[in-house]
Design a protein around this motif. Structure first.
Motif, short mmCIF file in Angstrom:
data_model
loop_
_atom_site.label_atom_id
_atom_site.label_comp_id
_atom_site.label_asym_id
_atom_site.label_seq_id
_atom_site.Cartn_x
_atom_site.Cartn_y
_atom_site.Cartn_z
N TRP A 221 0.75 -1.31 -0.06
CA TRP A 221 -0.01 -0.17 -0.05
C TRP A 221 1.01 1.62 0.03
CZ3 TRP A 221 -4.85 0.43 -0.71
CH2 TRP A 221 -6.06 -0.38 -0.51
N SER A 222 2.17 1.20 -0.26
CA SER A 222 2.99 2.60 -0.03
C SER A 222 2.75 3.07 -1.60
CB SER A 222 4.37 1.86 0.02
OG SER A 222 5.25 2.91 -0.21
N PRO A 223 2.52 4.87 -0.96
CA PRO A 223 2.31 5.41 -2.30
C PRO A 223 3.43 5.12 -3.69
CG PRO A 223 1.80 6.16 -0.21
CD PRO A 223 2.55 5.60 0.28
N LYS A 224 4.89 5.12 -3.25
CA LYS A 224 5.51 4.47 -4.46
C LYS A 224 5.46 3.68 -5.47
CE LYS A 224 8.89 2.96 -1.44
NZ LYS A 224 10.18 3.57 -0.62
N HIS A 225 4.72 2.44 -4.83
CA HIS A 225 4.90 1.11 -5.48
C HIS A 225 3.40 1.60 -6.66
CE1 HIS A 225 8.12 -0.69 -3.71
NE2 HIS A 225 7.28 -0.75 -3.33
N LYS A 226 2.62 2.61 -6.46
CA LYS A 226 1.12 2.70 -7.22
C LYS A 226 1.52 2.13 -8.38
CE LYS A 226 -2.53 5.35 -7.62
NZ LYS A 226 -3.60 4.67 -7.85
N HIS A 227 2.28 3.63 -8.82
CA HIS A 227 2.45 3.61 -10.46
C HIS A 227 2.55 1.90 -11.31
CE1 HIS A 227 3.40 4.86 -14.46
NE2 HIS A 227 4.48 4.55 -14.29
N ASP A 228 3.36 1.43 -10.69
CA ASP A 228 4.12 -0.28 -11.14
C ASP A 228 3.01 -1.10 -11.22
OD1 ASP A 228 6.70 0.70 -11.22
OD2 ASP A 228 7.72 -0.44 -9.25
N PHE A 229 1.97 -0.83 -9.39
CA PHE A 229 0.92 -1.77 -9.62
C PHE A 229 -0.39 -1.21 -10.71
CE2 PHE A 229 1.94 -2.60 -5.34
CZ PHE A 229 2.73 -3.27 -5.31
N ASP A 230 -0.13 -0.18 -10.32
CA ASP A 230 -1.40 0.91 -12.27
C ASP A 230 -0.67 -0.33 -13.54
OD1 ASP A 230 -2.62 1.93 -10.56
OD2 ASP A 230 -2.07 3.73 -10.79
N GLN A 231 0.20 0.01 -13.70
CA GLN A 231 1.19 -0.41 -15.06
C GLN A 231 0.30 -2.40 -14.96
OE1 GLN A 231 5.09 0.25 -15.60
NE2 GLN A 231 5.19 0.88 -17.61
N ALA A 232 1.08 -2.81 -14.10
CA ALA A 232 0.65 -3.97 -14.07
C ALA A 232 -0.55 -4.48 -14.25
CB ALA A 232 0.80 -4.47 -12.97
N ALA A 233 -1.71 -3.33 -13.75
CA ALA A 233 -2.71 -3.82 -13.92
C ALA A 233 -3.82 -3.20 -14.97
CB ALA A 233 -4.54 -3.13 -12.49
N ARG A 234 -2.80 -2.60 -15.90
CA ARG A 234 -3.06 -2.68 -17.14
C ARG A 234 -2.68 -3.68 -18.15
NH1 ARG A 234 -2.17 2.34 -15.50
NH2 ARG A 234 -0.12 2.84 -16.75
N LEU A 235 -1.33 -4.24 -18.19
CA LEU A 235 -1.03 -5.34 -18.79
C LEU A 235 -1.68 -6.46 -19.76
CD1 LEU A 235 2.47 -6.43 -17.22
CD2 LEU A 235 2.20 -5.60 -19.10
#
Length: 46
Positions: free
Chosen positions: A22-36
């Motif tokens: 839930w760390s904000p610095k990982h949000k971009h990576d998780f959003d990118q992985a969710a769009r794969l």
């Protein structure tokens, strides 16, 4: 006694993983992985 220590260690590992996820610095990576999966669908329909 040992089971209490193991439980405490596993609880700390779970809370640490939850905080990391839930760390904000990982949000971009998780959003990118969710769009794969959606990006794969767009490429195969062309």
């Amino acid at each position: 006694m040992i089971s209490g220590i193991v439980t405490a260690v596993l609880l700390l590992a779970f809370v640490g993983g939850w905080i990391w996820a839930w760390s904000p610095k990982h949000k971009h990576d998780f959003d990118q992985a969710a769009r794969l999966p959606l990006e794969d669908d767009q490429e195969s329909s062309r």
